[in-house]
Design a protein around this motif. Sequence first.
Motif, PDB file in Angstrom:
ATOM      1  N   TYR A 138      -3.538   2.237  -1.244  1.00 52.09           N
ATOM      2  CA  TYR A 138      -2.258   0.769  -1.956  1.00 52.09           C
ATOM      3  C   TYR A 138      -2.237   1.669  -3.128  1.00 52.09           C
ATOM      4  CZ  TYR A 138      -4.125  -2.196   2.186  1.00 52.09           C
ATOM      5  OH  TYR A 138      -4.037  -3.102   3.211  1.00 52.09           O
ATOM      6  N   ALA A 139      -0.997   1.646  -3.840  1.00 52.48           N
ATOM      7  CA  ALA A 139      -0.942   2.495  -5.266  1.00 52.48           C
ATOM      8  C   ALA A 139      -0.169   1.285  -6.233  1.00 52.48           C
ATOM      9  CB  ALA A 139       0.494   3.616  -5.422  1.00 52.48           C
ATOM     10  N   SER A 140       0.434   0.897  -5.215  1.00 45.74           N
ATOM     11  CA  SER A 140       0.421  -0.998  -6.499  1.00 45.74           C
ATOM     12  C   SER A 140       0.185  -1.933  -5.236  1.00 45.74           C
ATOM     13  CB  SER A 140       2.346  -1.221  -6.314  1.00 45.74           C
ATOM     14  OG  SER A 140       2.200   0.146  -7.230  1.00 45.74           O
ATOM     15  N   PRO A 141      -1.065  -2.799  -4.818  1.00 41.88           N
ATOM     16  CA  PRO A 141      -1.581  -3.508  -4.204  1.00 41.88           C
ATOM     17  C   PRO A 141      -0.338  -4.600  -4.338  1.00 41.88           C
ATOM     18  CG  PRO A 141      -3.409  -2.990  -5.233  1.00 41.88           C
ATOM     19  CD  PRO A 141      -1.921  -1.929  -5.832  1.00 41.88           C
ATOM     20  N   ARG A 142       0.465  -5.058  -4.761  1.00 44.85           N
ATOM     21  CA  ARG A 142       0.660  -6.116  -5.537  1.00 44.85           C
ATOM     22  C   ARG A 142       2.321  -6.240  -4.416  1.00 44.85           C
ATOM     23  NH1 ARG A 142       0.470  -9.000 -10.886  1.00 44.85           N
ATOM     24  NH2 ARG A 142       0.499  -6.910 -11.947  1.00 44.85           N
ATOM     25  N   ALA A 143       2.476  -5.273  -4.498  1.00 40.93           N
ATOM     26  CA  ALA A 143       4.361  -4.740  -4.200  1.00 40.93           C
ATOM     27  C   ALA A 143       4.344  -5.908  -3.187  1.00 40.93           C
ATOM     28  CB  ALA A 143       4.573  -3.431  -3.808  1.00 40.93           C
ATOM     29  N   SER A 144       5.666  -6.224  -3.029  1.00 39.47           N
ATOM     30  CA  SER A 144       5.646  -6.709  -1.095  1.00 39.47           C
ATOM     31  C   SER A 144       7.351  -7.291  -1.091  1.00 39.47           C
ATOM     32  CB  SER A 144       5.124  -8.395  -2.102  1.00 39.47           C
ATOM     33  OG  SER A 144       5.902  -9.728  -0.688  1.00 39.47           O
ATOM     34  N   PHE A 145       7.385  -7.568  -0.044  1.00 38.24           N
ATOM     35  CA  PHE A 145       8.620  -8.195   0.234  1.00 38.24           C
ATOM     36  C   PHE A 145       9.178  -9.060  -0.178  1.00 38.24           C
ATOM     37  CE2 PHE A 145       7.361  -4.981   3.783  1.00 38.24           C
ATOM     38  CZ  PHE A 145       7.865  -4.106   3.751  1.00 38.24           C
ATOM     39  N   ASP A 146       8.443  -9.784  -0.523  1.00 41.01           N
ATOM     40  CA  ASP A 146       9.040 -11.007  -1.418  1.00 41.01           C
ATOM     41  C   ASP A 146       9.629 -11.219  -2.863  1.00 41.01           C
ATOM     42  OD1 ASP A 146       8.933 -12.464   1.891  1.00 41.01           O
ATOM     43  OD2 ASP A 146       6.712 -12.275   0.864  1.00 41.01           O
ATOM     44  N   THR A 147       9.346 -10.100  -3.128  1.00 40.93           N
ATOM     45  CA  THR A 147       9.202  -9.785  -4.743  1.00 40.93           C
ATOM     46  C   THR A 147      10.451  -8.989  -5.443  1.00 40.93           C
ATOM     47  OG1 THR A 147       7.049  -8.516  -5.332  1.00 40.93           O
ATOM     48  CG2 THR A 147       7.186 -10.418  -5.444  1.00 40.93           C
ATOM     49  N   ALA A 148      10.911  -8.312  -5.868  1.00 37.68           N
ATOM     50  CA  ALA A 148      11.350  -6.901  -7.033  1.00 37.68           C
ATOM     51  C   ALA A 148      10.345  -5.435  -6.764  1.00 37.68           C
ATOM     52  CB  ALA A 148      11.981  -7.111  -8.249  1.00 37.68           C
ATOM     53  N   LEU A 149      10.420  -4.704  -7.448  1.00 35.86           N
ATOM     54  CA  LEU A 149      10.085  -3.852  -7.022  1.00 35.86           C
ATOM     55  C   LEU A 149       8.750  -3.818  -8.065  1.00 35.86           C
ATOM     56  CD1 LEU A 149      12.522  -1.052  -6.939  1.00 35.86           C
ATOM     57  CD2 LEU A 149      11.655  -2.508  -4.830  1.00 35.86           C
ATOM     58  N   ASP A 150       7.438  -2.596  -7.355  1.00 38.06           N
ATOM     59  CA  ASP A 150       6.511  -2.294  -8.938  1.00 38.06           C
ATOM     60  C   ASP A 150       6.546  -0.713  -8.898  1.00 38.06           C
ATOM     61  OD1 ASP A 150       6.437  -4.607  -7.982  1.00 38.06           O
ATOM     62  OD2 ASP A 150       3.572  -4.071  -7.488  1.00 38.06           O
TER      63      ASP A 150
END
Length: 322
Positions: free
Chosen positions: A232-244
């Motif tokens: 996990y480089a960006s644990p909060r990244a998600s297909f439901d949000t924009a980019l991390d």
Amino acid sequence: MRALLVVNPAATTTSARTRDVLIHALASEMKLEAVTTEYRGHARDLARRAAESDGMDLVVALGGDGTVNEVVNGLLHSGPDPEALPRLAVVPGGSTNVFARALGLPNDAVEATGAILDALSHRSERTVGLGLASGTPGTEDEAAPPRWFTFCAGFGFDAGVVGRVEQQRERGRTSTHALYIRQAARQFFGDPHRRRGAITLERPGEDPVKDLVLSIVCNASPWTYLGNRPVYASPRASFDTALDVFALSRLSAPALARYATQMLTSTPERGPHGKHAVSLHDLTDFTLHSKAPLPFQMDGDHLGLRTSVTFTGVRRALRVIV
């Protein structure tokens, strides 16, 4: 239901016999056209024709993340339109299969095919966000064509590692996690910018973030896998949000050891962190500039050197069977 199955014959974890079994399983449930890719970009061309044809309901990508990336770029050639475009299904056949696994699909091609057929019978799907990278107006890279990515892009150090791995694969080496680790070590010792970064991140309404050595843009979590271990480089990244974005402003030997250890022990709740780490969440528009040409990669595909890349996070871009 009409479906197109795009088959990469060079998929590293499926045999010809396995692919035949999967084709028969899918054909038993739908009107299936199966096409084997013959050149780089063929999957994109096939998916584009499917998107432009009448009555195509589904495109299935059988291959690794590179095949999936080509199919996605073909489907979205004229832009995102989730309700009008064919849906996407992914049967993992590569060495890592980050996108398929991030969707929650099994990493085994046969099991994933069963999961897809089950999802189709229950009409189970989700609409995912994607990343779009393009040339930056007013720079020497402004003519670079826009390209979609499904789970990550990298500008700088990690893209250099990807480029080194591709060179080794062209020489006949098998893509393994050990190969990536060896090439990461070589990239570290050969990177002239690792002590003082050349990258600047700019976003509307905010001060620029300067002197970055490494920049990883994530559209999903995990960022990648080492075998069965998610990283996990960006644990909060998600297909439901924009980019991390995860970035580092320093990459000395002690810093590399510290952040590599944090990556290997990262969890969905905690990623790498420290005074040289930059973590940004849910960015819709931003640009990465460099003082010197740096390697650039998307979804594990090395795209050469760039001095500037503009990123857009597009929510609800494509329907996916899960």
